[in-house]
Design a protein around this motif. Structure first.
Motif, mmCIF file in Angstrom:
data_model
loop_
_atom_site.group_PDB
_atom_site.id
_atom_site.type_symbol
_atom_site.label_atom_id
_atom_site.label_comp_id
_atom_site.label_asym_id
_atom_site.label_seq_id
_atom_site.Cartn_x
_atom_site.Cartn_y
_atom_site.Cartn_z
ATOM 1 N N GLY A 355 39.845 51.217 23.704
ATOM 2 C CA GLY A 355 41.218 52.205 25.111
ATOM 3 C C GLY A 355 41.066 52.017 26.297
ATOM 4 N N GLN A 356 39.713 53.449 26.795
ATOM 5 C CA GLN A 356 39.882 53.585 27.838
ATOM 6 C C GLN A 356 39.168 52.758 28.491
ATOM 7 O OE1 GLN A 356 41.227 56.683 29.211
ATOM 8 N NE2 GLN A 356 40.829 55.698 31.080
ATOM 9 N N ALA A 357 38.255 52.076 27.684
ATOM 10 C CA ALA A 357 37.430 51.045 29.064
ATOM 11 C C ALA A 357 38.175 49.837 28.990
ATOM 12 C CB ALA A 357 35.963 50.450 27.976
ATOM 13 N N VAL A 358 38.950 49.745 28.111
ATOM 14 C CA VAL A 358 39.478 48.323 28.124
ATOM 15 C C VAL A 358 40.507 48.644 30.005
ATOM 16 C CG1 VAL A 358 42.025 47.009 27.282
ATOM 17 C CG2 VAL A 358 39.659 47.280 26.604
ATOM 18 N N GLN A 359 41.163 49.700 29.510
ATOM 19 C CA GLN A 359 42.783 50.776 30.415
ATOM 20 C C GLN A 359 41.936 50.704 31.801
ATOM 21 O OE1 GLN A 359 44.827 54.179 30.241
ATOM 22 N NE2 GLN A 359 45.573 54.399 31.599
ATOM 23 N N ASP A 360 40.858 51.062 31.923
ATOM 24 C CA ASP A 360 39.413 51.690 33.311
ATOM 25 C C ASP A 360 39.500 49.757 33.983
ATOM 26 O OD1 ASP A 360 39.309 54.059 32.798
ATOM 27 O OD2 ASP A 360 37.197 53.921 31.824
ATOM 28 N N HIS A 361 38.859 48.875 33.455
ATOM 29 C CA HIS A 361 38.446 47.579 33.951
ATOM 30 C C HIS A 361 40.393 46.765 34.238
ATOM 31 C CE1 HIS A 361 34.492 48.574 32.138
ATOM 32 N NE2 HIS A 361 34.450 47.241 33.351
ATOM 33 N N LEU A 362 40.751 46.841 33.328
ATOM 34 C CA LEU A 362 41.804 45.954 34.108
ATOM 35 C C LEU A 362 43.175 46.761 34.705
ATOM 36 C CD1 LEU A 362 44.287 43.588 33.349
ATOM 37 C CD2 LEU A 362 45.077 45.087 31.653
ATOM 38 N N GLY A 363 42.826 47.954 34.440
ATOM 39 C CA GLY A 363 44.037 48.670 35.889
ATOM 40 C C GLY A 363 43.295 48.078 37.194
ATOM 41 N N ARG A 364 41.631 48.674 36.988
ATOM 42 C CA ARG A 364 41.174 48.126 38.706
ATOM 43 C C ARG A 364 41.370 46.649 38.338
ATOM 44 N NH1 ARG A 364 36.733 51.049 37.292
ATOM 45 N NH2 ARG A 364 35.952 48.990 36.489
ATOM 46 N N TRP A 365 41.222 45.694 38.184
ATOM 47 C CA TRP A 365 41.522 44.282 38.379
ATOM 48 C C TRP A 365 42.640 44.063 39.204
ATOM 49 C CZ3 TRP A 365 45.089 41.313 37.096
ATOM 50 C CH2 TRP A 365 44.330 39.605 37.013
ATOM 51 N N LEU A 366 43.850 45.080 38.378
ATOM 52 C CA LEU A 366 45.193 44.461 38.711
ATOM 53 C C LEU A 366 44.934 45.388 40.379
ATOM 54 C CD1 LEU A 366 47.102 45.369 35.233
ATOM 55 C CD2 LEU A 366 47.016 43.615 36.649
ATOM 56 N N LYS A 367 44.335 46.261 40.304
ATOM 57 C CA LYS A 367 44.884 46.812 42.045
ATOM 58 C C LYS A 367 43.674 45.910 43.019
ATOM 59 C CE LYS A 367 45.588 51.354 40.537
ATOM 60 N NZ LYS A 367 45.406 52.886 40.437
ATOM 61 N N GLU A 368 42.999 45.074 42.530
ATOM 62 C CA GLU A 368 42.075 44.242 43.457
ATOM 63 C C GLU A 368 42.701 43.196 44.164
ATOM 64 O OE1 GLU A 368 38.272 44.581 41.977
ATOM 65 O OE2 GLU A 368 37.678 46.735 41.953
ATOM 66 N N ASP A 369 43.331 42.639 43.137
ATOM 67 C CA ASP A 369 44.043 41.201 42.715
ATOM 68 C C ASP A 369 45.544 41.117 43.205
ATOM 69 O OD1 ASP A 369 44.026 38.040 43.178
ATOM 70 O OD2 ASP A 369 42.394 38.308 41.921
ATOM 71 N N PRO A 370 46.653 42.091 43.814
ATOM 72 C CA PRO A 370 47.345 41.920 43.689
ATOM 73 C C PRO A 370 48.273 40.687 43.219
ATOM 74 C CG PRO A 370 46.936 42.698 45.667
ATOM 75 C CD PRO A 370 45.821 42.392 45.275
ATOM 76 N N ASP A 371 47.815 39.223 44.283
ATOM 77 C CA ASP A 371 48.296 38.428 44.106
ATOM 78 C C ASP A 371 48.468 37.853 42.761
ATOM 79 O OD1 ASP A 371 49.354 38.846 46.787
ATOM 80 O OD2 ASP A 371 47.292 36.818 46.856
ATOM 81 N N ARG A 372 47.433 37.361 41.987
ATOM 82 C CA ARG A 372 46.820 37.434 39.942
ATOM 83 C C ARG A 372 48.217 38.315 39.819
ATOM 84 N NH1 ARG A 372 41.498 33.655 38.999
ATOM 85 N NH2 ARG A 372 41.959 32.436 40.714
ATOM 86 N N ALA A 373 47.789 39.878 39.505
ATOM 87 C CA ALA A 373 48.465 41.006 39.221
ATOM 88 C C ALA A 373 49.746 40.524 38.848
ATOM 89 C CB ALA A 373 48.197 41.854 39.510
ATOM 90 N N ALA A 374 50.404 40.034 40.502
ATOM 91 C CA ALA A 374 51.730 40.041 40.331
ATOM 92 C C ALA A 374 51.921 38.513 38.996
ATOM 93 C CB ALA A 374 51.647 39.209 41.159
ATOM 94 N N ALA A 375 51.134 37.784 38.974
ATOM 95 C CA ALA A 375 52.324 36.441 38.229
ATOM 96 C C ALA A 375 52.009 36.927 36.892
ATOM 97 C CB ALA A 375 50.489 35.522 38.211
ATOM 98 N N VAL A 376 50.690 38.401 36.415
ATOM 99 C CA VAL A 376 50.126 38.522 34.868
ATOM 100 C C VAL A 376 52.086 39.125 34.854
ATOM 101 C CG1 VAL A 376 49.215 39.613 33.283
ATOM 102 C CG2 VAL A 376 47.809 37.489 34.636
ATOM 103 N N ILE A 377 52.275 40.383 35.068
ATOM 104 C CA ILE A 377 52.810 40.495 35.692
ATOM 105 C C ILE A 377 54.457 39.888 35.501
ATOM 106 C CG2 ILE A 377 54.733 42.725 35.879
ATOM 107 C CD1 ILE A 377 51.644 43.806 35.305
ATOM 108 N N ASP A 378 54.756 39.215 35.870
ATOM 109 C CA ASP A 378 55.485 38.164 35.978
ATOM 110 C C ASP A 378 56.388 38.199 35.319
ATOM 111 O OD1 ASP A 378 58.434 37.498 37.243
ATOM 112 O OD2 ASP A 378 57.148 35.834 37.638
ATOM 113 N N GLN A 379 54.540 37.115 34.545
ATOM 114 C CA GLN A 379 54.917 36.478 32.754
ATOM 115 C C GLN A 379 54.793 36.920 31.763
ATOM 116 O OE1 GLN A 379 51.582 34.440 32.582
ATOM 117 N NE2 GLN A 379 51.527 34.167 29.909
ATOM 118 N N ILE A 380 54.580 38.566 32.010
ATOM 119 C CA ILE A 380 54.758 39.208 30.859
ATOM 120 C C ILE A 380 56.425 39.662 31.153
ATOM 121 C CG2 ILE A 380 54.459 42.043 30.324
ATOM 122 C CD1 ILE A 380 51.895 41.442 30.452
#
Length: 387
Positions: A355-380
């Motif tokens: 759980g901690q490892a996934v949270q770290d890696h996904l959280g970092r990706w979301l912050k580093e690629d805000p455009d694609r992060a927005a698309a993923v969040i919007d879909q959810i």
């Protein structure tokens, strides 16, 4: 009822000697006498060859379905030891093929058990009308034949060779299995999983049963779980709003390593597969930890970006699953499974680690690629509001 009918003593106890017990109740050892049991027979013989590759002693494994109904499993390792005097590399050939569970690995992270039970090739020998073994070792070629679990010939040196390796062929006993037709597709599916989950493993599967329609596949995936996710997505990959996130992490708290890969696609289905020590699982602490980490990272980012209002509840695991493709694999030194079929992983510490490892890696990706992060969040978010 007469005294004779009710009396029960030692004379009523049936004792099965040698391989008689295995042949009388084959389902207890390979699952069934249907195609599923035949498939397990292949896995039990292939176990040793696959682990030779993973240990670095061999480069590849070749499995061949032959026209005469046999299955041939070969590796290019150093050749199995001929007897117990040749060191600590394993049991001798005859012991491996005639003693129950001889040579079965310790079951730690470095050991792969392909089938569900890991009873070893000796059981396959007992359930086969014939088995042949060839060892190419130290320049010599040795052969031995078996019948229904018992050596039919002595181990014999028959010539010289330039290469090395071990080849085992077996003919399932038609008296036990009736129809002995192996499913190429089912074998390919399991061996493909193993190749995805173990980088560096190369397996060739060949079907020569119909000379006019031979089939052959070579299974090797340097990208590991990342390649696995690509395979599961197949045609939907082009519409993915994000690249595949893949990572490997060693965590001493759980005594093992995790390999995780995932991404979302523009489709409603969820495709999440979990494995423990290369065994398919239907759930467990590794799968729960994965979902914990995903929901924590997505919820935290959505709140930071104002994509969730203060009155909106946190995302739940089922909300983030739409369009999600993932492979969660853990390899542990001391795996603990719930139940005899080993379908659910029970190690409690694994949940927090994954759980901690996934949270770290996904959280970092979301912050580093805000455009694609927005698309993923919007879909959810849109999916959650529709539901």
């Amino acid at each position: 009822m007469s005294e004779e009918n009710t009396r029960y003593d030692a004379s009523h106890i049936q004792v099965l000697q040698g391989w008689e017990a295995v042949r009388k109740r084959p389902g207890m050892y390979v699952g069934s006498t249907s195609e599923r049991g035949l498939r397990q027979m292949v896995f039990e013989v292939a176990d040793r060859a696959v682990n030779e590759v993973l240990a670095g002693r061999a480069a590849s494994v070749d499995i061949t379905l032959t026209p005469d109904g046999s299955v041939c499993v070969a590796d290019d390792g150093p050749g199995g030891p001929l007897d117990e005097t040749e060191g600590a590399s394993g049991p001798g050939l005859e012991a491996l093929l005639t003693h129950m569970q001889a040579g079965v690995g310790a079951g730690d992270r470095h050991d792969v058990t392909i089938g569900f039970c890991g009873v070893g090739p000796a059981v396959v020998n007992a359930l086969s009308s014939r088995m042949t073994a060839e060892v190419r070792r130290k320049g010599a070629r040795w052969v031995q034949e078996y019948a229904r679990g018992v050596a039919a010939t002595p181990l014999t040196e028959v010539g010289t060779v330039t290469g090395s390796g071990t080849t085992i062929a077996f003919w399932p006993d038609a008296d036990i299995f009736g129809a002995t037709e192996f499913s190429f597709d089912a074998l390919e599916e399991r061996f493909r999983e193993l190749a995805f989950l173990n980088q560096g493993l190369e397996i060739s599967l060949t079907d020569l049963r119909r000379p006019d329609e031979p089939r052959s596949v070579r299974l090797s995936f340097p990208g590991g779980t990342r390649d696995f996710v690509d395979f599961l997505d197949d045609h939907t990959a082009a519409s993915a709003p994000m690249d595949t996130i893949a990572f490997e992490r060693e965590d001493p708290r759980m005594g093992g390593v995790m390999e995780v890969a995932f991404r979302w696609c523009n489709c409603p289905d969820e495709r999440v597969q979990s494995f423990a020590n290369s065994r398919p699982t239907i759930g467990g602490t590794h799968a729960m930890g994965f979902r914990d980490g995903m929901t924590a990272a997505i919820t935290a980012y959505a709140r930071e970006q104002g994509l969730l209002t203060p009155t909106d509840p946190d995302f739940s695991a089922d909300r983030i699953g739409a369009g999600l493709t993932a492979v969660v694999s853990v390899k542990l030194d001391r795996p603990e499974f719930e139940g005899s079929t080993r379908g659910v992983l029970g190690n409690s510490e694994v949940r927090d680690c994954v759980g901690q490892a996934v949270q770290d890696h996904l959280g970092r990706w979301l912050k580093e690629d805000p455009d694609r992060a927005a698309a993923v969040i919007d879909q959810i978010v849109q999916g959650a509001r529709r539901n």
